[in-house]
Design a protein around this motif. Structure first.
Motif, PDB file in Angstrom:
ATOM      1  N   ASP A  90      10.633  25.025 -13.093  1.00 33.30           N
ATOM      2  CA  ASP A  90       9.644  24.990 -12.086  1.00 33.30           C
ATOM      3  C   ASP A  90       8.538  23.520 -12.240  1.00 33.30           C
ATOM      4  O   ASP A  90       7.706  23.641 -12.745  1.00 33.30           O
ATOM      5  N   PHE A  91       9.310  22.692 -12.096  1.00 25.22           N
ATOM      6  CA  PHE A  91       8.515  21.608 -12.352  1.00 25.22           C
ATOM      7  C   PHE A  91       7.898  20.756 -10.994  1.00 25.22           C
ATOM      8  O   PHE A  91       8.426  21.339  -9.909  1.00 25.22           O
ATOM      9  N   LYS A  92       6.893  19.844 -10.964  1.00 28.21           N
ATOM     10  CA  LYS A  92       6.212  19.641  -9.614  1.00 28.21           C
ATOM     11  C   LYS A  92       6.615  18.140  -9.313  1.00 28.21           C
ATOM     12  O   LYS A  92       6.739  17.081 -10.243  1.00 28.21           O
ATOM     13  N   GLU A  93       6.952  17.914  -8.173  1.00 32.92           N
ATOM     14  CA  GLU A  93       7.225  16.590  -7.536  1.00 32.92           C
ATOM     15  C   GLU A  93       5.959  15.818  -7.072  1.00 32.92           C
ATOM     16  O   GLU A  93       5.366  16.718  -6.310  1.00 32.92           O
ATOM     17  N   GLN A  94       5.706  14.642  -7.403  1.00 31.02           N
ATOM     18  CA  GLN A  94       4.558  14.042  -7.060  1.00 31.02           C
ATOM     19  C   GLN A  94       4.885  12.678  -6.401  1.00 31.02           C
ATOM     20  O   GLN A  94       6.082  12.185  -6.952  1.00 31.02           O
ATOM     21  N   ARG A  95       4.076  11.652  -5.957  1.00 24.67           N
ATOM     22  CA  ARG A  95       4.478  10.317  -5.727  1.00 24.67           C
ATOM     23  C   ARG A  95       3.542   9.533  -6.577  1.00 24.67           C
ATOM     24  O   ARG A  95       2.457   9.855  -7.107  1.00 24.67           O
ATOM     25  N   LEU A  96       4.277   8.510  -6.989  1.00 24.58           N
ATOM     26  CA  LEU A  96       3.748   7.405  -8.021  1.00 24.58           C
ATOM     27  C   LEU A  96       3.798   5.998  -7.598  1.00 24.58           C
ATOM     28  O   LEU A  96       4.918   5.714  -7.112  1.00 24.58           O
ATOM     29  N   SER A  97       2.528   5.346  -7.737  1.00 28.07           N
ATOM     30  CA  SER A  97       2.633   4.042  -7.342  1.00 28.07           C
ATOM     31  C   SER A  97       2.483   3.257  -8.611  1.00 28.07           C
ATOM     32  O   SER A  97       1.634   3.391  -9.620  1.00 28.07           O
ATOM     33  N   LEU A  98       3.403   2.451  -8.876  1.00 25.17           N
ATOM     34  CA  LEU A  98       3.296   1.542 -10.085  1.00 25.17           C
ATOM     35  C   LEU A  98       2.237   0.627 -10.119  1.00 25.17           C
ATOM     36  O   LEU A  98       1.514   0.241 -11.218  1.00 25.17           O
ATOM     37  N   ASP A  99       1.938  -0.142  -8.978  1.00 27.46           N
ATOM     38  CA  ASP A  99       0.677  -0.932  -8.780  1.00 27.46           C
ATOM     39  C   ASP A  99      -0.684   0.009  -9.280  1.00 27.46           C
ATOM     40  O   ASP A  99      -1.402  -0.630  -9.900  1.00 27.46           O
ATOM     41  N   GLU A 100      -0.616   1.347  -8.969  1.00 27.31           N
ATOM     42  CA  GLU A 100      -2.012   1.965  -9.330  1.00 27.31           C
ATOM     43  C   GLU A 100      -1.655   2.514 -10.954  1.00 27.31           C
ATOM     44  O   GLU A 100      -2.812   2.555 -11.585  1.00 27.31           O
ATOM     45  N   GLU A 101      -0.647   2.480 -11.371  1.00 28.76           N
ATOM     46  CA  GLU A 101      -0.665   2.802 -12.787  1.00 28.76           C
ATOM     47  C   GLU A 101      -0.790   1.440 -13.658  1.00 28.76           C
ATOM     48  O   GLU A 101      -1.326   1.487 -14.631  1.00 28.76           O
ATOM     49  N   LEU A 102      -0.401   0.587 -13.246  1.00 29.21           N
ATOM     50  CA  LEU A 102      -0.254  -0.860 -14.143  1.00 29.21           C
ATOM     51  C   LEU A 102      -1.208  -1.772 -13.768  1.00 29.21           C
ATOM     52  O   LEU A 102      -1.466  -2.765 -14.400  1.00 29.21           O
ATOM     53  N   GLU A 140       0.846  -0.996   0.053  1.00 28.75           N
ATOM     54  CA  GLU A 140      -0.009   0.024  -0.089  1.00 28.75           C
ATOM     55  C   GLU A 140       0.805   1.265   0.015  1.00 28.75           C
ATOM     56  O   GLU A 140       0.449   2.202  -0.733  1.00 28.75           O
ATOM     57  N   SER A 141       2.086   1.333   0.868  1.00 23.18           N
ATOM     58  CA  SER A 141       2.910   2.433   0.958  1.00 23.18           C
ATOM     59  C   SER A 141       3.950   2.694  -0.176  1.00 23.18           C
ATOM     60  O   SER A 141       4.918   3.507  -0.102  1.00 23.18           O
ATOM     61  N   ALA A 142       4.127   1.576  -1.288  1.00 24.70           N
ATOM     62  CA  ALA A 142       5.055   1.588  -2.200  1.00 24.70           C
ATOM     63  C   ALA A 142       4.593   2.614  -3.158  1.00 24.70           C
ATOM     64  O   ALA A 142       3.806   2.527  -3.992  1.00 24.70           O
ATOM     65  N   SER A 143       5.677   3.578  -3.202  1.00 18.24           N
ATOM     66  CA  SER A 143       5.421   4.606  -4.450  1.00 18.24           C
ATOM     67  C   SER A 143       6.996   5.214  -4.540  1.00 18.24           C
ATOM     68  O   SER A 143       7.866   5.034  -3.798  1.00 18.24           O
TER      69      SER A 143
END
Length: 146
Positions: A39-51, A18-21
């Motif tokens: 000025d780019f934005k940094e976000q968190r990404l979960s490959l589980d949510e994407e794939l 769940e917390s893997a990103s």
């Protein structure tokens, strides 16, 4: 992950964390000339949510062989397979054929099913009543090492 070797493919059951990103830099990375991105934005990404769209029906398998290289599936690539998707013409599928697993492009025409490799060195397989055949799942993504 739990690994199972079956036929020419090694299957993996995903372990959802769940917390893997990982960090995602949402600036767009140029594949041409470099562009300054102050000025780019940094976000968190979960490959589980994407794939993974259906966690209970998703598996991974490692490609073994060269029959799908023209489709971009190379030896040792990791496939993301969704067993809940309906098979359809032109989809890439993991199939169980006569006691072994294989990955091929589905060709359906006039109530006939063909498994088409994406390498001219391999034959197209016509599925008949004599075959022990099952479409096991549809490939949704490929993970490659570079």
């Amino acid at each position: 992950m739990i690994a199972h070797k079956l036929g020419g493919l090694t299957f993996f059951t995903p372990e959802i964390i769940e917390s893997a990103s990982a960090q995602l830099f949402n600036a767009g990375i140029s594949a041409g000339f470099p562009s300054p991105a102050d000025d780019f934005k940094e976000q968190r990404l979960s490959l589980d949510e994407e794939l993974v769209k259906n966690k209970e029906a998703t598996f991974y398998a490692r490609v073994s062989g060269q029959s799908m290289i023209d489709a971009g599936l190379d030896d040792n690539d990791l496939l993301v397979i969704d067993r809940s998707l309906e098979p359809a013409n032109n989809k890439i599928a993991v199939c169980f054929l006569d006691g072994e697993f294989t990955v091929k492009r589905l060709r359906v025409s006039n109530n006939e099913v063909w498994l088409q490799p994406e390498n001219p060195d391999y034959p197209i397989i016509n599925i008949t009543e004599e075959n022990n055949f099952l479409i096991w799942g549809i490939v949704t993504n490929v993970i490659k090492k570079v």
